[in-house]
Design a protein around this motif. Structure first.
Motif, mmCIF file in Angstrom:
data_model
loop_
_atom_site.group_PDB
_atom_site.id
_atom_site.type_symbol
_atom_site.label_atom_id
_atom_site.label_comp_id
_atom_site.label_asym_id
_atom_site.label_seq_id
_atom_site.Cartn_x
_atom_site.Cartn_y
_atom_site.Cartn_z
ATOM 1 N N LEU B 121 80.996 -5.979 30.058
ATOM 2 C CA LEU B 121 81.693 -6.437 31.259
ATOM 3 C C LEU B 121 82.353 -5.256 31.971
ATOM 4 N N VAL B 122 82.936 -4.342 31.180
ATOM 5 C CA VAL B 122 83.558 -3.156 31.779
ATOM 6 C C VAL B 122 82.500 -2.317 32.492
ATOM 7 N N ALA B 123 81.326 -2.182 31.818
ATOM 8 C CA ALA B 123 80.274 -1.349 32.404
ATOM 9 C C ALA B 123 79.682 -1.989 33.646
ATOM 10 N N LEU B 124 79.670 -3.317 33.669
ATOM 11 C CA LEU B 124 79.085 -4.007 34.821
ATOM 12 C C LEU B 124 80.033 -4.029 36.009
ATOM 13 N N ALA B 125 81.348 -3.986 35.728
ATOM 14 C CA ALA B 125 82.329 -4.156 36.804
ATOM 15 C C ALA B 125 82.095 -3.216 37.980
ATOM 16 N N PRO B 126 81.937 -1.895 37.748
ATOM 17 C CA PRO B 126 81.747 -1.028 38.917
ATOM 18 C C PRO B 126 80.434 -1.289 39.647
ATOM 19 N N VAL B 127 79.450 -1.888 38.956
ATOM 20 C CA VAL B 127 78.185 -2.180 39.626
ATOM 21 C C VAL B 127 78.311 -3.468 40.434
ATOM 22 N N LEU B 128 78.930 -4.481 39.812
ATOM 23 C CA LEU B 128 78.971 -5.798 40.451
ATOM 24 C C LEU B 128 80.040 -5.862 41.542
ATOM 25 N N TYR B 129 81.186 -5.210 41.295
ATOM 26 C CA TYR B 129 82.279 -5.280 42.270
ATOM 27 C C TYR B 129 82.624 -3.874 42.727
ATOM 28 N N SER B 130 81.648 -3.229 43.386
ATOM 29 C CA SER B 130 81.812 -1.816 43.705
ATOM 30 C C SER B 130 83.001 -1.585 44.631
ATOM 31 N N ASP B 131 83.404 -2.623 45.403
ATOM 32 C CA ASP B 131 84.478 -2.390 46.365
ATOM 33 C C ASP B 131 85.862 -2.530 45.735
ATOM 34 N N ARG B 132 85.935 -3.126 44.551
ATOM 35 C CA ARG B 132 87.255 -3.384 43.974
ATOM 36 C C ARG B 132 87.562 -2.524 42.756
ATOM 37 N N VAL B 133 86.534 -1.903 42.193
ATOM 38 C CA VAL B 133 86.721 -1.169 40.947
ATOM 39 C C VAL B 133 86.492 0.304 41.224
ATOM 40 N N PRO B 134 87.352 1.190 40.679
ATOM 41 C CA PRO B 134 87.163 2.627 40.929
ATOM 42 C C PRO B 134 85.783 3.104 40.498
ATOM 43 N N THR B 135 85.223 4.002 41.303
ATOM 44 C CA THR B 135 83.863 4.485 41.052
ATOM 45 C C THR B 135 83.771 5.254 39.751
ATOM 46 N N LYS B 136 84.919 5.816 39.304
ATOM 47 C CA LYS B 136 84.893 6.604 38.066
ATOM 48 C C LYS B 136 84.447 5.771 36.871
ATOM 49 N N MET B 137 84.631 4.435 36.976
ATOM 50 C CA MET B 137 84.216 3.554 35.873
ATOM 51 C C MET B 137 82.711 3.638 35.625
ATOM 52 N N LEU B 138 81.975 4.197 36.582
ATOM 53 C CA LEU B 138 80.525 4.320 36.409
ATOM 54 C C LEU B 138 80.186 5.160 35.182
ATOM 55 N N ILE B 139 81.126 6.004 34.746
ATOM 56 C CA ILE B 139 80.899 6.785 33.521
ATOM 57 C C ILE B 139 80.631 5.840 32.354
ATOM 58 N N VAL B 140 81.449 4.763 32.271
ATOM 59 C CA VAL B 140 81.233 3.784 31.204
ATOM 60 C C VAL B 140 79.845 3.185 31.341
ATOM 61 N N THR B 141 79.462 2.863 32.579
ATOM 62 C CA THR B 141 78.144 2.272 32.802
ATOM 63 C C THR B 141 77.045 3.210 32.318
ATOM 64 N N ALA B 142 77.207 4.490 32.606
ATOM 65 C CA ALA B 142 76.178 5.451 32.207
ATOM 66 C C ALA B 142 76.116 5.597 30.692
#
Lengths: 338, 434
Positions: B121-142
């Motif tokens: 869910l943490v990894a999906l957050a920056p993908v699904l809600y790109s406007d509300r979640v800091p872009t830095k969270m994409l590190i978790v996604t990667a």
């Protein structure tokens, strides 16, 4: 061209599979685990309990073989198989042996290139009817509607039986045992037919088991047993004689309760040979001297395994019947340990 | 002439509308009983709803939660309500819900799949809600694709690190070679270097580091995976991987390069022309016969690959539909701006095509997620397989509806969430063309 490539690949794969089959017992010892194919869920015969531990009559065979080869009845990797995947899983080497209520037939033994190690349950096809129907013999079932699983040998046996007795029936085709229970209870059919052990297990789960009777006729032979691949006779011997050890143990009065005492040595030379205190039977199989003792300790002798999993004290409630020792009028007859 | 005035000169005071036209009564009159035909339909519908609820509600709520077997359930029902009919025996769920969720996963390690789900869910957050979640969270996604298998299967930590290093190796080779020679060479050699790393070198790397610095967690065998966890695992992997593959296939199918085009067409048509069950049987049975004996090709990995390929073929066609809906002018506009192929796809074509395809994409997601239950046919214990295994227990033999109702509820929650998200996304990306 393409075809020959595919055929070539198939041949190589087949040869390779044959080569691998040559040393199953060494593979098992090296792995430290027996890969045993079982049914993915059949009441009394093989099922995972609430803790994920496998229980059942077929499972006990796997555990006995593991105990004989590896000395540990828990060194088994149970591979759940379905009716469709079981033979390929065995042929491909994914499992070392299959103990999945599989009927020993000519074509499976000869054509599919398997080796049946014996029979651990003599089953046969029976009939269940509601008591209210007032039928006491399958020959009175003229014109009845019959719930029958499609694509099984039971379907063919049923047709043979009704034709031989010159009576008619109306089949209600169903897919699974679960569906059959529902259909039968809902009154979609007068009769439900499948293996007698399955009928008993099914009836045990009904709200009022007493309202249903099993008819006396058994219309087919269904010897169920463990099997291995063709071509690895050492491994086949181990499975066969492990099963025989369980049967002999019952005949000789060796139980899980007295086995430690008897392992110290007895006056009966056959018990001594079986338990490894006399002779070199274990060595001949390439196993330890106490291989059979370990197999019996895994779950007890044949009679104990039967009583614990499917016997009259359990909800399945099967009588020994054909599966009694030959001395008690049954068919269990183990060759001598000599 | 008379001085009686017929024309009212002052306004009448405002009256409240008739009671039958406003409020609940008015709403009912307008919406439910606006004519004789609608009145009959309303009455019939109400009867149908009442009929269903009068059966389902007592069954659901007048139920037994604590019992050790179906027969015990029945005894309690008889003692409480005098009949076993129309009462659920939820005791089976109470007894086995952990097994239905986790399969045979070791119970002291349940925290690992749970943590994997939370991280998902943490990894999906920056993908699904790109406007509300800091872009830095994409590190978790990667990092997630490497973290998740480590958490689920356990074992040495060097495995996922080696897998991640494969990408680093590929990238390194690409940057060096493309500077020295040409970009195309760089891509080809980079991919080749990664593959060599994964297939040949990484096992030595893992073995060497593991003997020097054995860091790891308890390993879990694939055979122990099961239950709803397996459905989520298969679903997430199939969904996550099939989208990029689907995009590439859709572009490949429209490509001018003949070989690429026909490879893509062949793949899509072949996979779509074969039932999923067939592919699963191939994964579980045929591969075994063709691979050299002794190869331990993980069954769950095989199933994952097949499900991914299957959904990728469908995804490709859904996205092709989005591409086809774009007017020719968009492509020409991109060309006139001087963008190259990949820039045009990334900046102009794909954002619009994917937006159009959202409902289709999410349908494919939901479909493949539900198709994960088919693995019970090849002997994997997903929720459906476990339901029949539970029925094989003499304590619960004969219980159906409760298990299936529970499974249906699990799937409904996930599928409904996906559906709602897709509607939210459509509203968010709505640019007012209608």
């Amino acid at each position: 061209m393409k075809k020959s490539v595919i055929l070539g690949a198939a041949t190589i794969a087949g040869l390779a599979a044959g080569a691998a089959a040559a040393g199953t017992v060494d593979d098992v010892k090296a792995r430290g685990k027996l890969n045993c194919g079982v049914s993915s869920g059949l009441a009394g015969f093989s099922l995972p309990d609430a803790n994920g531990d496998w229980q059942g009559f077929d499972v006990a065979v796997c555990r006995a073989v593991a105990a004989a080869v590896l000395g540990d009845s828990n060194a088994v990797e149970f591979v759940p198989t379905t009716g469709k995947t079981r033979f390929t899983a065995l042929a491909s080497g994914e499992i070392d042996m299959l103990a999945r209520n599989t009927t020993w037939t000519f074509s499976r033994d000869v054509d599919l290139k398997f080796e049946f190690a014996g029979v651990n349950y003599y089953d046969g096809q029976g009939f269940m009817v509601p008591k209210a129907l007032g039928v006491s013999s399958a020959k009175e079932l003229d014109g009845a509607t019959v719930c029958i699983q499609t694509g099984t040998t039971t379907e063919l046996n049923l047709a043979d039986f009704f034709r031989a007795n010159n009576i008619s029936y109306e089949p209600v085709p169903i897919e699974t045992n679960a569906e059959a229970q529902q259909q039968y209870l809902a009154g979609a059919c007068d009769v439900y037919t499948t293996d007698a052990s399955g009928l008993a297990a099914t009836r045990a789960t009904f709200e009022n088991p007493g309202d249903h009777v099993l008819l006396p006729e058994i219309i087919s032979k269904e010897p169920l047993g463990p099997l291995v691949r063709h071509g690895d006779n050492e491994w086949g011997d181990i499975v066969r004689w492990t099963l025989n050890a369980l049967v002999s143990a019952e005949e000789l009065g060796v139980t899980s309760a007295n086995i430690d005492e008897l392992s110290a040595g007895t006056d009966n030379p056959e018990v001594n040979r079986l338990l490894g205190t006399e002779g070199t039977l274990g060595e001949m199989l390439g196993l330890n001297a106490d291989w059979a003792a370990n197999a019996i300790k895994a779950g007890g002798n044949y009679g104990e395994v039967f009583a614990k999993n499917i016997g009259e004290e359990t909800p399945i409630g099967l009588a020994r019947g054909l599966n009694a020792q030959w001395t008690d009028g049954g068919l269990l007859y183990s060759p001598p340990f000599r | 002439m008379s001085d009686v005035s017929f024309v009212r000169t002052e306004m009448l005071p405002e009256q409240a509308p008739p009671a039958s036209e406003v409020g609940i009564v008015g709403w009912i009159r307008h919406n439910l009983f606006s004519g004789w035909f609608n009145s009959i339909l309303t009455v019939l519908s109400l009867y149908a709803i009442w009929y269903v609820l009068s059966g389902v509600l007592p069954w659901t709520f007048q139920s037994v939660w604590n019992a050790n077997s179906l027969n015990e359930c029945r005894e309690i029902m008889i003692a409480t309500w005098g009949s076993t009919h129309g009462h659920a025996c939820w005791a089976v769920i109470n007894d086995r819900w952990l097994q239905l969720l986790f399969g045979f996963y070791p119970s002291h390690l349940y925290w690992r799949p749970i943590l994997a789900l939370i991280l998902l869910l943490v990894a999906l957050a920056p993908v699904l809600y790109s406007d509300r979640v800091p872009t830095k969270m994409l590190i978790v996604t990667a990092l997630y694709p490497f973290l998740m298998p480590f958490l689920m299967w356990g074992g040495t930590i060097w495995g996922p690190i080696a897998a991640a290093l494969g990408f680093v190796v590929g990238w390194g080779v690409y940057t060096i070679v493309s500077k020295q020679l040409s970009g195309l060479f760089g891509i080809v050699l980079g991919i080749a270097a990664s593959i060599i790393w994964w297939l040949v070198l990484s096992s030595y790397f893992v073995g060497a580091l593991d003997s020097i610095l054995p860091i790891g967690i308890e390993a879990v065998q694939s055979r122990q995976f099961g239950g709803f966890m397996l459905a989520i695992l298969l679903g997430v992997v199939a969904i996550g991987v099939s989208l990029p593959i689907g995009i590439v296939l859709a572009l490949g199918r429209q490509s001018d390069l003949l070989i690429v085009k026909y490879l893509c067409v062949g793949f899509i048509e072949f996979i779509r022309g074969v039932p999923l069950i067939t592919l699963l049987f191939v994964a579980s049975l045929l591969l075994n016969l063709f691979l050299p004996p002794g190869t331990n090709f993980d069954i769950i990995l095989r199933v994952m690959i097949m499900m991914t390929l299957f959904s990728a073929a469908y995804m490709a066609e859904v996205i092709r539909g989005g591409l086809a809906a774009l007017p020719r002018g968009q492509y020409e506009g991109a060309d006139s701006l001087g963008l190259n192929y990949w820039q045009a796809q990334r900046l102009i074509i794909m954002p619009q095509a994917l937006k159009i395809s959202i409902p289709g994409i999410v349908s494919t997601f939901i479909g493949i997620f539900k198709d994960t239950t088919l693995v019970s046919i090849i002997g994997l214990f997903d929720v459906i397989g476990l339901a029949s295994a539970i029925r094989a227990d003499t304590a619960w033999n004969g219980i159906y509806w409760e298990l299936f109702a529970f499974i249906a509820a699990l799937f409904f929650v996930v599928c409904f969430s996906m559906s709602r998200y897709s509607m939210y996304l459509e509203r968010k990306l709505q640019t007012g063309h209608r």
